[in-house]
Motif scaffolding. Structure first.
Motif, mmCIF file in Angstrom:
data_model
loop_
_atom_site.group_PDB
_atom_site.id
_atom_site.type_symbol
_atom_site.label_atom_id
_atom_site.label_comp_id
_atom_site.label_asym_id
_atom_site.label_seq_id
_atom_site.Cartn_x
_atom_site.Cartn_y
_atom_site.Cartn_z
ATOM 1 N N GLY A 107 0.789 -1.218 0.000
ATOM 2 C CA GLY A 107 0.000 0.000 0.000
ATOM 3 C C GLY A 107 0.825 1.274 0.000
ATOM 4 O O GLY A 107 1.987 1.301 -0.384
ATOM 5 N N GLU A 108 0.178 2.299 0.482
ATOM 6 C CA GLU A 108 0.708 3.656 0.447
ATOM 7 C C GLU A 108 2.060 3.792 1.141
ATOM 8 O O GLU A 108 2.900 4.585 0.732
ATOM 9 N N GLY A 109 2.308 2.997 2.178
ATOM 10 C CA GLY A 109 3.547 3.099 2.937
ATOM 11 C C GLY A 109 4.800 2.766 2.153
ATOM 12 O O GLY A 109 5.902 3.112 2.562
ATOM 13 N N THR A 110 4.646 2.089 1.024
ATOM 14 C CA THR A 110 5.818 1.726 0.223
ATOM 15 C C THR A 110 6.216 2.835 -0.757
ATOM 16 O O THR A 110 7.328 2.828 -1.267
ATOM 17 N N PHE A 111 5.304 3.762 -1.017
ATOM 18 C CA PHE A 111 5.538 4.851 -1.982
ATOM 19 C C PHE A 111 6.304 5.978 -1.304
ATOM 20 O O PHE A 111 5.872 6.504 -0.288
ATOM 21 N N ILE A 112 7.466 6.320 -1.853
ATOM 22 C CA ILE A 112 8.339 7.321 -1.246
ATOM 23 C C ILE A 112 8.010 8.704 -1.791
ATOM 24 O O ILE A 112 7.988 8.920 -2.998
ATOM 25 N N ARG A 113 7.750 9.642 -0.888
ATOM 26 C CA ARG A 113 7.429 11.023 -1.245
ATOM 27 C C ARG A 113 8.561 11.922 -0.811
ATOM 28 O O ARG A 113 9.317 11.538 0.057
ATOM 29 N N PRO A 114 8.678 13.116 -1.328
ATOM 30 C CA PRO A 114 7.866 13.733 -2.381
ATOM 31 C C PRO A 114 8.342 13.326 -3.773
ATOM 32 O O PRO A 114 9.528 13.072 -3.988
ATOM 33 N N ILE A 115 7.404 13.297 -4.679
ATOM 34 C CA ILE A 115 7.701 13.108 -6.099
ATOM 35 C C ILE A 115 6.864 14.132 -6.860
ATOM 36 O O ILE A 115 5.659 14.233 -6.661
ATOM 37 N N THR A 116 7.539 14.889 -7.720
ATOM 38 C CA THR A 116 6.875 15.889 -8.564
ATOM 39 C C THR A 116 6.825 15.328 -9.976
ATOM 40 O O THR A 116 7.851 14.911 -10.509
ATOM 41 N N VAL A 117 5.621 15.311 -10.576
ATOM 42 C CA VAL A 117 5.441 14.674 -11.887
ATOM 43 C C VAL A 117 4.865 15.654 -12.905
ATOM 44 O O VAL A 117 3.862 16.309 -12.648
ATOM 45 N N ASP A 118 5.536 15.723 -14.035
ATOM 46 C CA ASP A 118 5.057 16.484 -15.201
ATOM 47 C C ASP A 118 4.476 15.441 -16.152
ATOM 48 O O ASP A 118 5.196 14.771 -16.876
ATOM 49 N N TRP A 119 3.158 15.284 -16.109
ATOM 50 C CA TRP A 119 2.488 14.236 -16.884
ATOM 51 C C TRP A 119 2.564 14.506 -18.382
ATOM 52 O O TRP A 119 2.657 13.575 -19.175
ATOM 53 N N THR A 120 2.508 15.765 -18.782
ATOM 54 C CA THR A 120 2.489 16.108 -20.196
ATOM 55 C C THR A 120 3.807 15.764 -20.889
ATOM 56 O O THR A 120 3.820 15.296 -22.017
ATOM 57 N N ASN A 121 4.916 16.001 -20.187
ATOM 58 C CA ASN A 121 6.230 15.799 -20.794
ATOM 59 C C ASN A 121 6.955 14.559 -20.292
ATOM 60 O O ASN A 121 8.109 14.336 -20.643
ATOM 61 N N GLY A 122 6.287 13.755 -19.479
ATOM 62 C CA GLY A 122 6.857 12.493 -19.045
ATOM 63 C C GLY A 122 8.120 12.620 -18.221
ATOM 64 O O GLY A 122 9.105 11.940 -18.477
ATOM 65 N N LYS A 123 8.070 13.501 -17.215
ATOM 66 C CA LYS A 123 9.237 13.700 -16.356
ATOM 67 C C LYS A 123 8.810 13.667 -14.902
ATOM 68 O O LYS A 123 7.677 14.001 -14.572
ATOM 69 N N ALA A 124 9.750 13.284 -14.044
ATOM 70 C CA ALA A 124 9.487 13.280 -12.605
ATOM 71 C C ALA A 124 10.773 13.589 -11.861
ATOM 72 O O ALA A 124 11.859 13.249 -12.315
ATOM 73 N N VAL A 125 10.610 14.263 -10.728
ATOM 74 C CA VAL A 125 11.740 14.581 -9.857
ATOM 75 C C VAL A 125 11.421 14.050 -8.472
ATOM 76 O O VAL A 125 10.356 14.332 -7.925
ATOM 77 N N LEU A 126 12.349 13.277 -7.921
ATOM 78 C CA LEU A 126 12.202 12.753 -6.578
ATOM 79 C C LEU A 126 12.875 13.707 -5.605
ATOM 80 O O LEU A 126 13.931 14.259 -5.910
ATOM 81 N N GLY A 127 12.247 13.911 -4.453
ATOM 82 C CA GLY A 127 12.839 14.760 -3.428
ATOM 83 C C GLY A 127 12.588 16.233 -3.673
ATOM 84 O O GLY A 127 11.631 16.620 -4.343
ATOM 85 N N ASP A 128 13.494 17.056 -3.120
ATOM 86 C CA ASP A 128 13.303 18.507 -3.188
ATOM 87 C C ASP A 128 14.466 19.214 -3.868
ATOM 88 O O ASP A 128 14.842 20.311 -3.487
ATOM 89 N N ASN A 129 15.016 18.598 -4.916
ATOM 90 C CA ASN A 129 16.119 19.198 -5.664
ATOM 91 C C ASN A 129 15.585 20.398 -6.446
ATOM 92 O O ASN A 129 14.937 20.247 -7.481
ATOM 93 N N GLU A 130 15.844 21.591 -5.920
ATOM 94 C CA GLU A 130 15.261 22.809 -6.488
ATOM 95 C C GLU A 130 15.621 22.999 -7.958
ATOM 96 O O GLU A 130 14.751 23.307 -8.774
#
Length: 143
Positions: A107-130
């Motif tokens: 379940g939810e406990g296995t998913f590591i946050r934060p993750i920022t996702v740009d759905w339109t361009n198929g990109k994601a950034v894990l963590g808070d790398n500014e």
């Protein structure tokens, strides 16, 4: 009479955990970037975007997309993907299928946050790398 459809804004989702400082940092970066894009104070290839913040886990389909966005592109050079390990998205996962299995079982406990996702361009950034988050939301080329 000419009809125009309003341009839909690109959705960017933050999978947020309010109790984590890194997640709060990512949220603050995204809010500032959204405000700057709305005000037109930043040079961006994207312009405004729709910021979605959720504390809910992704759907299984969203998870598969996120894993695809963050794992290494076998094509190599010229890839727009940021190279992360699947285990950085789902705790202990060895590959995409293992990640989905662990996510469904744990379940939810296995998913590591934060993750920022740009759905339109198929990109994601894990963590808070500014710099990575800003590069993604403003569609800037890598330095």
């Amino acid at each position: 009479m000419v009809f125009r459809f309003a341009k839909t804004l690109d959705p960017i989702t933050l999978f947020h955990a309010p109790s984590l400082q890194t997640s709060t940092n990512a949220l603050n970066i995204l809010k500032a970037a959204s405000a700057a894009a709305t005000a037109g104070t930043v040079t961006s290839n994207r312009g405004e975007f729709q910021l979605e913040i959720t504390t809910a886990p992704p759907t299984t389909d969203q998870l598969r997309n996120i894993i695809d966005y963050v794992t290494a592109n076998p094509a190599g050079a010229g890839s727009n993907k940021t190279d992360y390990a699947v285990g950085e998205v789902i705790k202990g996962a060895k590959d995409a299928e293992d990640a989905v299995k662990r996510f469904k079982e744990g379940g939810e406990g296995t998913f590591i946050r934060p993750i920022t996702v740009d759905w339109t361009n198929g990109k994601a950034v894990l963590g808070d790398n500014e710099s990575e988050i800003l590069k993604m939301v403003h569609q800037l080329e890598a330095n």
